[in-house]
Design a protein around this motif. Structure first.
Motif, PDB file in Angstrom:
ATOM      1  N   VAL A  96      -6.647  -7.070  -7.645  1.00  0.00           N
ATOM      2  CA  VAL A  96      -4.867  -7.175  -7.762  1.00  0.00           C
ATOM      3  C   VAL A  96      -4.145  -5.928  -8.474  1.00  0.00           C
ATOM      4  CG1 VAL A  96      -3.113  -8.212  -8.218  1.00  0.00           C
ATOM      5  CG2 VAL A  96      -4.879 -10.040  -8.134  1.00  0.00           C
ATOM      6  N   ASP A  97      -5.324  -5.334  -9.238  1.00  0.00           N
ATOM      7  CA  ASP A  97      -4.812  -4.006 -10.020  1.00  0.00           C
ATOM      8  C   ASP A  97      -4.881  -3.306  -8.519  1.00  0.00           C
ATOM      9  OD1 ASP A  97      -5.439  -5.257 -11.775  1.00  0.00           O
ATOM     10  OD2 ASP A  97      -7.780  -4.077 -12.313  1.00  0.00           O
ATOM     11  N   HIS A  98      -5.458  -2.611  -7.758  1.00  0.00           N
ATOM     12  CA  HIS A  98      -5.049  -1.701  -6.441  1.00  0.00           C
ATOM     13  C   HIS A  98      -3.713  -2.022  -6.421  1.00  0.00           C
ATOM     14  CE1 HIS A  98      -5.031   0.877  -3.507  1.00  0.00           C
ATOM     15  NE2 HIS A  98      -5.214  -0.047  -2.493  1.00  0.00           N
ATOM     16  N   ARG A  99      -2.892  -3.388  -5.567  1.00  0.00           N
ATOM     17  CA  ARG A  99      -1.744  -3.541  -4.921  1.00  0.00           C
ATOM     18  C   ARG A  99      -0.863  -3.835  -6.316  1.00  0.00           C
ATOM     19  NH1 ARG A  99       1.601  -3.279  -1.968  1.00  0.00           N
ATOM     20  NH2 ARG A  99       3.512  -4.680  -2.152  1.00  0.00           N
ATOM     21  N   LEU A 100      -0.707  -3.598  -7.587  1.00  0.00           N
ATOM     22  CA  LEU A 100      -0.155  -3.636  -8.682  1.00  0.00           C
ATOM     23  C   LEU A 100       0.375  -1.922  -8.511  1.00  0.00           C
ATOM     24  CD1 LEU A 100      -1.433  -6.234 -11.406  1.00  0.00           C
ATOM     25  CD2 LEU A 100       0.492  -5.741 -10.062  1.00  0.00           C
ATOM     26  N   ALA A 101      -0.877  -1.025  -8.786  1.00  0.00           N
ATOM     27  CA  ALA A 101      -0.862   0.243  -8.471  1.00  0.00           C
ATOM     28  C   ALA A 101       0.597   0.228  -7.479  1.00  0.00           C
ATOM     29  CB  ALA A 101      -2.295   0.953  -8.704  1.00  0.00           C
ATOM     30  N   GLU A 102       0.447  -0.116  -6.457  1.00  0.00           N
ATOM     31  CA  GLU A 102       0.866   0.119  -5.550  1.00  0.00           C
ATOM     32  C   GLU A 102       2.543   0.334  -5.227  1.00  0.00           C
ATOM     33  OE1 GLU A 102      -0.125  -1.242  -1.767  1.00  0.00           O
ATOM     34  OE2 GLU A 102      -2.200   0.285  -1.955  1.00  0.00           O
ATOM     35  N   LEU A 103       2.500  -1.801  -6.064  1.00  0.00           N
ATOM     36  CA  LEU A 103       3.836  -1.526  -6.319  1.00  0.00           C
ATOM     37  C   LEU A 103       4.575  -0.586  -7.577  1.00  0.00           C
ATOM     38  CD1 LEU A 103       3.135  -5.465  -6.437  1.00  0.00           C
ATOM     39  CD2 LEU A 103       4.966  -4.282  -4.855  1.00  0.00           C
ATOM     40  N   GLY A 104       4.132   0.100  -9.046  1.00  0.00           N
ATOM     41  CA  GLY A 104       3.841   1.058  -9.180  1.00  0.00           C
ATOM     42  C   GLY A 104       4.984   1.392  -9.024  1.00  0.00           C
ATOM     43  N   GLN A 105       3.831   2.562  -8.149  1.00  0.00           N
ATOM     44  CA  GLN A 105       4.310   4.086  -7.675  1.00  0.00           C
ATOM     45  C   GLN A 105       5.582   3.657  -6.629  1.00  0.00           C
ATOM     46  OE1 GLN A 105       0.548   5.333  -4.892  1.00  0.00           O
ATOM     47  NE2 GLN A 105      -0.731   5.533  -7.019  1.00  0.00           N
ATOM     48  N   ASN A 106       6.162   2.412  -5.161  1.00  0.00           N
ATOM     49  CA  ASN A 106       6.938   2.625  -4.912  1.00  0.00           C
ATOM     50  C   ASN A 106       7.903   1.890  -5.866  1.00  0.00           C
ATOM     51  OD1 ASN A 106       5.043   2.127  -2.475  1.00  0.00           O
ATOM     52  ND2 ASN A 106       5.382   0.114  -2.934  1.00  0.00           N
ATOM     53  N   MET A 107       7.879   1.696  -6.993  1.00  0.00           N
ATOM     54  CA  MET A 107       8.788   1.510  -7.622  1.00  0.00           C
ATOM     55  C   MET A 107       9.304   2.734  -8.125  1.00  0.00           C
ATOM     56  SD  MET A 107       8.279  -1.972  -9.737  1.00  0.00           S
ATOM     57  CE  MET A 107       9.580  -1.909 -10.907  1.00  0.00           C
ATOM     58  N   GLU A 108       8.184   3.204  -8.878  1.00  0.00           N
ATOM     59  CA  GLU A 108       8.760   4.809  -9.578  1.00  0.00           C
ATOM     60  C   GLU A 108       9.762   5.708  -8.131  1.00  0.00           C
ATOM     61  OE1 GLU A 108       9.560   7.916 -11.955  1.00  0.00           O
ATOM     62  OE2 GLU A 108       8.713   5.040 -12.194  1.00  0.00           O
ATOM     63  N   LYS A 109       9.742   5.311  -6.722  1.00  0.00           N
ATOM     64  CA  LYS A 109       9.933   6.638  -6.006  1.00  0.00           C
ATOM     65  C   LYS A 109      11.956   5.127  -5.903  1.00  0.00           C
ATOM     66  CE  LYS A 109       5.779   7.503  -2.960  1.00  0.00           C
ATOM     67  NZ  LYS A 109       4.841   6.709  -1.955  1.00  0.00           N
ATOM     68  N   LEU A 110      11.355   4.803  -5.956  1.00  0.00           N
ATOM     69  CA  LEU A 110      12.862   3.416  -5.602  1.00  0.00           C
ATOM     70  C   LEU A 110      13.548   3.765  -7.320  1.00  0.00           C
ATOM     71  CD1 LEU A 110      11.583   0.761  -4.770  1.00  0.00           C
ATOM     72  CD2 LEU A 110      12.549   1.934  -3.072  1.00  0.00           C
ATOM     73  N   ARG A 111      12.753   4.262  -8.097  1.00  0.00           N
ATOM     74  CA  ARG A 111      13.944   4.394  -8.837  1.00  0.00           C
ATOM     75  C   ARG A 111      14.953   6.093  -9.257  1.00  0.00           C
ATOM     76  NH1 ARG A 111      10.477   1.466 -12.386  1.00  0.00           N
ATOM     77  NH2 ARG A 111      11.260   0.190 -13.029  1.00  0.00           N
ATOM     78  N   LEU A 112      13.904   6.830  -8.481  1.00  0.00           N
ATOM     79  CA  LEU A 112      14.041   8.996  -7.699  1.00  0.00           C
ATOM     80  C   LEU A 112      15.063   8.007  -7.071  1.00  0.00           C
ATOM     81  CD1 LEU A 112      10.393   9.785  -8.434  1.00  0.00           C
ATOM     82  CD2 LEU A 112      12.573  10.293 -10.197  1.00  0.00           C
ATOM     83  N   GLU A 113      15.602   7.658  -5.665  1.00  0.00           N
ATOM     84  CA  GLU A 113      15.980   7.874  -5.024  1.00  0.00           C
ATOM     85  C   GLU A 113      17.313   7.178  -5.488  1.00  0.00           C
ATOM     86  OE1 GLU A 113      16.281   7.808  -2.078  1.00  0.00           O
ATOM     87  OE2 GLU A 113      14.564   9.412  -1.815  1.00  0.00           O
ATOM     88  N   VAL A 114      17.055   5.942  -6.888  1.00  0.00           N
ATOM     89  CA  VAL A 114      18.213   5.601  -6.976  1.00  0.00           C
ATOM     90  C   VAL A 114      19.037   6.851  -7.726  1.00  0.00           C
ATOM     91  CG1 VAL A 114      19.123   3.882  -9.114  1.00  0.00           C
ATOM     92  CG2 VAL A 114      17.736   3.136  -7.022  1.00  0.00           C
TER      93      VAL A 114
END
Length: 612
Positions: A449-467
């Motif tokens: 599950v760790d790989h998917r959690l890391a991807e979600l963390g990166q996606n959330m960081e990108k989305l926060r920057l966009e916001v």
């Protein structure tokens, strides 16, 4: 709905809003005052008009008022005088009932507003004073605690040292106890002040400020009601004089109905009847004698016959020919002066003799203007489509109007927040799954599950920057940012550029903002007006060629339709020479052409153009 609970932290905005409300009231007072001035001026003009046409005493005009039509006119003048009086009544009532009352109310409103906001500032100062006391007691308690701690450490150090006398140890102990006692007193004082501050703060935000803001709200609502009542009074004052104005108009109608044409005719008979009998028949006197005719009757009859056989042009048949004449010829026929030109001035100086009578004034709008409007009018809806053809807009939507841009940015922020929430939900679900795997390894490997959690963390960081990026643009639009960078100014300026280009599109036919023709044929066919043979006759017409030049001998002021003004010594182009009517058609540039008297210019025709 209370300002005290809903707008507890908007003290400054409420102060600005209430000041704006007073400004609106003062603006309405100014409007009513100007209306009263207009009514006074109108009444004065009506009275002067009535007085101007009143018959003068002991003059010939008094004798004319024996006729019923003149009596009716005199009654009309008197009624207009009363009509003017009603407009004076309107002005007086508006001044007393609206302007004076509202001016007095505005002064009271300013005093009340000043009192409420003074009370609000006083409450804010009180809570700020309490806060400063709390901070001071807090710092004192902190300082005493630190000093007590240092005193305790010093005592322990002295007590552990065998070389220190007992008296020094006792002195350090007493000092430590004193510091601890002071710290306890500071603690109690801080606790007491804190409780007092919390109580004062609660009273401030839940009692004092709501009461003050409620008073301000009541004051503002009374102002709104008063403004509405004044507007109602504004209309009622007008309505009150309508019956009297109606009576004035009824009096004019009654005077008009009292006109008796038979009576006036009888008065004319009585005034000018001479009483003589009409003259009788004149007897025939015969002067028959031999004589020769100087003119034969045959020539007279022939001339009459020729006159009858002469074909008549114009009229209905001629009227049907004009749609098929070429455009420039039609413009020439429509705008060419049809009266003889004025004679040249006796002196070459433009101020010596005026230009004299010019071409006849046309009371109605020239037909050429109607044709110009008809031939130049084209559908302009494609100007708005050009904005859509610009392709994808910039990322910050700076090509849109401010309000549309704000909505788009807010929509984008909401979408990104929804995406972040989805990612967070997935992360929470995966985290719970990992916890289950850790507790029950037989159900799965937690490391998977760790790989998917890391991807979600990166996606959330990108989305926060966009916001953050879009929220920055949104804050800029809403005016929250203190300063705009040069890049955002250039981006937001694109909207104004495109708007200007779109407006220029309307004047430059179907060009897109970048100057290229981008409108497809299907869109153009939708907007076209059904073509006729008449349109084809006018669309492709070229301007008349020049056939020579001319020099203005005198100054001519072409103030009437079809003529053009020239100054002495000016060189111009000739596009149509004198056809025998005394006028020459000239051109100054592509947009200015018209007729001038032939005697006012010296023409130099081009030989090749004349031969052709």
């Amino acid at each position: 709905m209370s300002w005290g609970t809903e707008l507890w932290d908007q003290f400054d905005n409420l102060e600005k809003h209430t000041q704006w409300g007073i400004d609106v009231l003062e603006k309405y007072i100014k409007f009513v005052k100007e209306r009263t001035e207009i009514e006074i001026s109108y009444a004065k003009q009506l009275r002067n008009l009535s007085k101007k046409y009143q018959p003068k005493k002991n003059s010939k005009e008094e004798e004319e008022y024996k006729y019923t039509s003149c009596k009716a006119f005199l009654a009309t003048l008197n009624e207009m005088n009363d009509y003017a009086g009603q407009h004076e009544v309107i002005s007086e009532n508006m001044t007393c009932q609206i302007t004076a009352e509202l001016a007095r109310y505005v002064q009271e409103l300013k005093q009340e507003r000043k009192s409420h906001f003074h009370e609000g500032r006083k409450a804010q100062q009180h809570i700020e004073t309490c806060w400063k006391q709390l901070e001071a007691s807090k710092r004192r308690f902190e300082r005493d605690c630190k000093e007590a701690d240092r005193a305790q450490q010093y005592f322990e150090k002295m007590d552990a040292d065998i070389n220190v006398t007992k008296a020094d140890v006792e002195k350090a102990r007493s000092q430590a106890q004193l510091r601890h006692q002071m710290a306890e007193e500071s603690k109690g004082e801080y606790s007491s002040i804190l409780q007092k501050f919390n109580h004062e703060q609660h009273e401030h935000y839940y009692t004092h400020i709501p009461n003050i803001f409620q008073k301000i709200q009541d004051m503002e609502e009374r102002r709104i009601v008063r403004l509405g009542e004044s507007m109602k009074t504004f209309s009622e004052i007008d309505r009150q004089v309508i019956p009297i104005i109606g009576k004035c108009l009824d009096g004019i109608t009654k005077a008009a109905e009292s006109i008796d044409q038979q009576n006036d005719s009888q008065l004319v008979i009585e005034a000018f009847k001479s009483g003589f009998e009409p003259p009788g028949d004149i007897d025939f006197e015969d002067f028959t004698q031999p004589m020769k005719r100087t003119v034969s009757e045959s020539s007279l009859s022939n001339s009459r016959g020729d006159g009858k056989s002469e074909p008549k042009f114009g009229g209905k048949s001629k009227g049907k020919l004009w749609p098929f004449i070429k455009k420039n010829k039609l413009m020439s026929l429509l705008t060419s002066p049809h009266q003889p030109p004025p004679p040249p001035p006796a002196s070459a100086s433009p101020s010596a003799v005026p230009n004299g009578p010019q071409s006849p004034k046309q009371q109605k709008e020239p037909l050429s203007h109607r044709f110009n409007e008809f031939m130049t009018s084209k559908p302009k809806i494609h100007c708005f489509r050009s904005l859509k053809r610009g392709g994808a807009g910039p990322e910050d939507f700076s090509n849109l109007p401010p309000e549309q841009r704000r909505k788009k940015l807010q929509q984008k922020v909401d979408e990104l927040n929804k995406d972040i929430q989805k990612e967070m939900d997935q992360r929470d679900a995966l985290t719970k799954m990992k916890d289950v795997y850790i507790k029950n390894p037989q159900m799965g490997d937690p490391a998977s599950v760790d790989h998917r959690l890391a991807e979600l963390g990166q996606n959330m960081e990108k989305l926060r920057l966009e916001v953050q990026k879009f929220e920055g643009w949104l804050a800029e639009v809403e005016g929250r940012l203190p300063m705009r960078t040069e890049q955002t100014r250039r981006q937001s300026g694109l909207y104004e550029t495109q708007n200007t280009s779109a407006v220029n599109n309307c004047a430059q036919d179907r060009e897109s903002p970048d100057g290229s023709y981008t409108e497809d044929q299907s869109q153009e066919s939708e907007m076209k007006v059904p073509a006729t043979d008449f349109d084809d006759e006018f669309d492709d017409e070229e301007p008349l060629p020049t056939i020579g030049t001319c020099k203005a001998l005198y100054t001519f002021e072409g103030q009437n339709e079809g003529t053009i003004s020239v100054t002495e010594g000016e060189m111009l182009y000739v596009i149509e020479e004198d056809k025998g009517d005394g006028w020459t058609r000239i051109r100054r540039n592509e947009d200015e052409e018209g007729y001038v008297p032939t005697s006012y210019v010296e023409v130099y025709l081009d030989k090749n153009a004349k031969d052709s």
